[in-house]
Write a protein that holds these residues in place. Sequence first.
Motif, mmCIF file in Angstrom:
data_model
loop_
_atom_site.group_PDB
_atom_site.id
_atom_site.type_symbol
_atom_site.label_atom_id
_atom_site.label_comp_id
_atom_site.label_asym_id
_atom_site.label_seq_id
_atom_site.Cartn_x
_atom_site.Cartn_y
_atom_site.Cartn_z
ATOM 1 N N GLU A 141 1.202 -1.747 0.032
ATOM 2 C CA GLU A 141 0.038 0.108 -0.582
ATOM 3 C C GLU A 141 1.157 1.457 0.150
ATOM 4 O O GLU A 141 0.862 2.276 -0.692
ATOM 5 C CB GLU A 141 -0.951 0.377 1.315
ATOM 6 C CG GLU A 141 -1.546 0.537 1.458
ATOM 7 C CD GLU A 141 -3.039 1.003 2.560
ATOM 8 O OE1 GLU A 141 -2.988 2.682 3.040
ATOM 9 O OE2 GLU A 141 -3.151 -0.129 2.670
ATOM 10 N N ALA A 142 1.629 1.030 0.760
ATOM 11 C CA ALA A 142 2.911 2.011 0.965
ATOM 12 C C ALA A 142 3.508 2.913 -0.507
ATOM 13 O O ALA A 142 3.762 3.999 -0.865
ATOM 14 C CB ALA A 142 3.918 1.847 1.651
ATOM 15 N N GLY A 181 -5.985 8.736 0.376
ATOM 16 C CA GLY A 181 -4.288 8.418 -0.109
ATOM 17 C C GLY A 181 -2.796 8.963 0.066
ATOM 18 O O GLY A 181 -2.067 8.921 0.077
ATOM 19 N N LEU A 182 -3.144 10.315 1.240
ATOM 20 C CA LEU A 182 -1.796 10.491 1.925
ATOM 21 C C LEU A 182 -1.265 10.205 2.846
ATOM 22 O O LEU A 182 -1.163 9.749 3.438
ATOM 23 C CB LEU A 182 -1.820 11.854 2.206
ATOM 24 C CG LEU A 182 -3.148 13.131 1.367
ATOM 25 C CD1 LEU A 182 -3.337 14.005 1.975
ATOM 26 C CD2 LEU A 182 -2.076 13.456 0.497
ATOM 27 N N PRO A 183 0.154 9.823 2.291
ATOM 28 C CA PRO A 183 1.282 9.689 3.030
ATOM 29 C C PRO A 183 1.106 10.213 4.085
ATOM 30 O O PRO A 183 0.699 11.319 4.877
ATOM 31 C CB PRO A 183 2.892 9.485 2.609
ATOM 32 C CG PRO A 183 2.512 10.665 1.802
ATOM 33 C CD PRO A 183 0.767 10.629 1.147
ATOM 34 N N GLU A 184 1.542 9.673 6.008
ATOM 35 C CA GLU A 184 2.123 10.337 6.975
ATOM 36 C C GLU A 184 2.479 11.365 7.213
ATOM 37 O O GLU A 184 2.304 12.492 7.981
ATOM 38 C CB GLU A 184 2.711 8.629 8.397
ATOM 39 C CG GLU A 184 1.547 8.145 8.231
ATOM 40 C CD GLU A 184 2.081 6.783 9.591
ATOM 41 O OE1 GLU A 184 3.444 7.277 9.457
ATOM 42 O OE2 GLU A 184 1.748 5.708 9.324
ATOM 43 N N PHE A 186 2.704 13.635 4.900
ATOM 44 C CA PHE A 186 2.588 14.100 3.549
ATOM 45 C C PHE A 186 2.565 15.993 4.009
ATOM 46 O O PHE A 186 2.769 16.353 2.551
ATOM 47 C CB PHE A 186 1.127 13.739 3.839
ATOM 48 C CG PHE A 186 0.189 14.998 4.437
ATOM 49 C CD1 PHE A 186 -0.177 16.099 4.289
ATOM 50 C CD2 PHE A 186 -0.194 14.702 5.885
ATOM 51 C CE1 PHE A 186 -0.890 16.566 4.833
ATOM 52 C CE2 PHE A 186 -1.364 15.113 6.518
ATOM 53 C CZ PHE A 186 -1.894 16.563 6.487
ATOM 54 N N ARG A 187 3.031 16.133 4.777
ATOM 55 C CA ARG A 187 3.379 18.068 4.944
ATOM 56 C C ARG A 187 4.762 17.658 4.148
ATOM 57 O O ARG A 187 5.032 19.292 3.620
ATOM 58 C CB ARG A 187 3.725 18.282 6.446
ATOM 59 C CG ARG A 187 3.862 19.545 6.584
ATOM 60 C CD ARG A 187 4.434 20.214 7.888
ATOM 61 N NE ARG A 187 2.812 20.203 8.989
ATOM 62 C CZ ARG A 187 1.935 20.401 9.557
ATOM 63 N NH1 ARG A 187 2.774 21.727 9.417
ATOM 64 N NH2 ARG A 187 1.622 20.408 10.188
ATOM 65 N N GLU A 188 5.689 17.472 4.345
ATOM 66 C CA GLU A 188 6.796 17.617 3.664
ATOM 67 C C GLU A 188 6.797 16.870 2.532
ATOM 68 O O GLU A 188 7.566 16.849 1.187
ATOM 69 C CB GLU A 188 7.589 16.799 4.588
ATOM 70 C CG GLU A 188 8.534 16.957 5.322
ATOM 71 C CD GLU A 188 7.120 17.183 6.970
ATOM 72 O OE1 GLU A 188 6.828 15.987 6.719
ATOM 73 O OE2 GLU A 188 7.591 17.820 8.339
ATOM 74 N N SER A 189 6.293 15.026 2.306
ATOM 75 C CA SER A 189 6.343 14.611 0.740
ATOM 76 C C SER A 189 6.067 15.322 0.125
ATOM 77 O O SER A 189 5.979 15.377 -1.314
ATOM 78 C CB SER A 189 6.176 13.080 0.963
ATOM 79 O OG SER A 189 5.069 13.117 1.450
ATOM 80 N N ILE A 190 4.399 15.797 0.097
ATOM 81 C CA ILE A 190 3.958 16.287 -0.592
ATOM 82 C C ILE A 190 3.157 17.972 -0.961
ATOM 83 O O ILE A 190 3.913 18.804 -2.218
ATOM 84 C CB ILE A 190 2.235 15.747 -0.386
ATOM 85 C CG1 ILE A 190 1.599 14.319 -0.616
ATOM 86 C CG2 ILE A 190 1.320 16.242 -1.590
ATOM 87 C CD1 ILE A 190 2.222 14.014 -1.864
ATOM 88 N N LEU A 191 3.213 18.427 0.122
ATOM 89 C CA LEU A 191 3.196 20.010 0.604
ATOM 90 C C LEU A 191 4.505 20.484 0.501
ATOM 91 O O LEU A 191 4.610 21.246 -0.237
ATOM 92 C CB LEU A 191 2.128 20.253 1.819
ATOM 93 C CG LEU A 191 1.103 20.198 2.393
ATOM 94 C CD1 LEU A 191 0.389 20.144 3.098
ATOM 95 C CD2 LEU A 191 0.420 20.166 0.895
ATOM 96 N N GLY A 192 5.362 19.747 0.851
ATOM 97 C CA GLY A 192 6.973 20.735 0.679
ATOM 98 C C GLY A 192 7.380 20.317 -0.783
ATOM 99 O O GLY A 192 8.340 21.121 -0.901
ATOM 100 N N LYS A 193 6.947 18.919 -1.194
ATOM 101 C CA LYS A 193 8.150 18.826 -2.344
ATOM 102 C C LYS A 193 7.133 19.228 -3.430
ATOM 103 O O LYS A 193 7.724 20.260 -4.545
ATOM 104 C CB LYS A 193 7.523 17.398 -2.538
ATOM 105 C CG LYS A 193 8.167 17.034 -3.605
ATOM 106 C CD LYS A 193 7.932 15.291 -3.784
ATOM 107 C CE LYS A 193 8.640 14.832 -5.116
ATOM 108 N NZ LYS A 193 8.454 12.866 -5.516
ATOM 109 N N TYR A 194 6.109 19.931 -3.502
ATOM 110 C CA TYR A 194 5.437 20.301 -4.746
ATOM 111 C C TYR A 194 5.309 21.757 -4.066
ATOM 112 O O TYR A 194 4.174 22.400 -4.318
ATOM 113 C CB TYR A 194 4.076 19.635 -5.028
ATOM 114 C CG TYR A 194 4.442 18.608 -5.324
ATOM 115 C CD1 TYR A 194 4.486 18.102 -7.186
ATOM 116 C CD2 TYR A 194 3.801 17.721 -5.034
ATOM 117 C CE1 TYR A 194 4.229 17.152 -7.149
ATOM 118 C CE2 TYR A 194 4.371 16.104 -5.060
ATOM 119 C CZ TYR A 194 4.553 15.947 -6.327
ATOM 120 O OH TYR A 194 5.280 14.771 -7.140
#
Length: 420
Positions: A141-142, A181-184, A186-194
């Motif tokens: 799943e990850a 479907g957000l990872p744990e 997500f603040r760094e891996s999604i919001l910070g990355k993009y």
Amino acid sequence: MRLFESSKLSLFEFKASVLCSQVTPFGPFNSFVQKRWLKPVISARTRLEDRSRDSKLDKLTTHLKKLDIILKLHDLMSSRKRGPFVSLQLMSRWRNLVGLNVGIGAFVHKYPHVFEVFKHPVRRSLCCRISKKMRSLIEEEAMAMKQWELEVVHRVKKLLMMSVSGTLRVHALRLVRREFGLPEDFRESILGKYSKDFRLIDLEVVELISRDENLDVAEIEKWREKEFKEKWLSEFETKYAFPINFPTGYEIQAGFRDKLKNWQRLPYVKPCGRKEVVRIRTCGGIERYEKRAVGILHEFLSLTVEKMVEVERLSHFRRDFSMVVNVRELILKHPGIFYISTRRNSQTVFLREAYSKGCLIESNPIYDVRRKTLDLVFLGRRNTRQMPAPKEIKEFKLNGDGKMDGDWVIPMLENLDNGS
């Protein structure tokens, strides 16, 4: 004098109201007394109790709650530094944390495909760990979340476009992290990355930097276009319509079809469209306002992975989406679009059009893995003869000193034996 007369009248009215409120028993001397029957109050609670049930979705909710408890136990077990196993005595203290009503031992033995129970080689106490099948599915799943990262980014952007101010609280996104479907992290891996798409304000509010015109089209508009082309319906019939699918046994009262037909034709403000102010006091203002809220809720559920979410978590988005309505009452007003399940002391809303016989019609990579995990929970104690016998742990996790956890117990026991 006038004050006395007014007080006298008020006292007379009070006595009259008390006499009217009393129930007059039926008899030969009072059969001529006219009784006033109170009109039954129709509220969200009465609608919830009198709704038509969907056994498939209710059963699915029950198993999803069990899976949620298992995942919480996995998180608590994986946070332990001693190793990937925990004694059952320690796990019994986590009952209130995970929301378990039965004993931890009974719950663990109920799912042998998920948990492995064994004896500790030194302490000889019962311990528990997650099975290899369950661990592989969690890792799968990850991996599916990483592969589906761009789609998740588009869905978060669409949520921000639905917001009136173009902002959302990070805490609200954290509550629906699993649903989207957000990872744990997500603040760094999604919001910070993009960083080209999102901007964090005081680390608690996320803001959309630029709108994407390709995301303005709602999911319901794709269904309307399909209905218009395949069924040759007029644009007047499908321009503002929603798919209606009533549960089995739903009683359609007289005049309901005409009201539903008029409601389907009623225009409303689209979720991602321009923010118009709907005046409630105008003609059809209340219906248009409620239909806009239905459109926002429909789009919100369409963006989730499993087309479902708990009703309590929707309240954290009311202010951002400008939905000043009772969300639960709004859902119960439209049983052909939404369904509320109240299993295991929680209310979960489903998008009816997305499910058929308890399964999602259009699947996605994350849902496929979660369905495999749910099937493992479905097994229960079945097919246990093919499973290998539980073995004692012989290998422990290495520490930073190069020693294994549990090595400190063996020399202590040896010194005790030499001393005795």
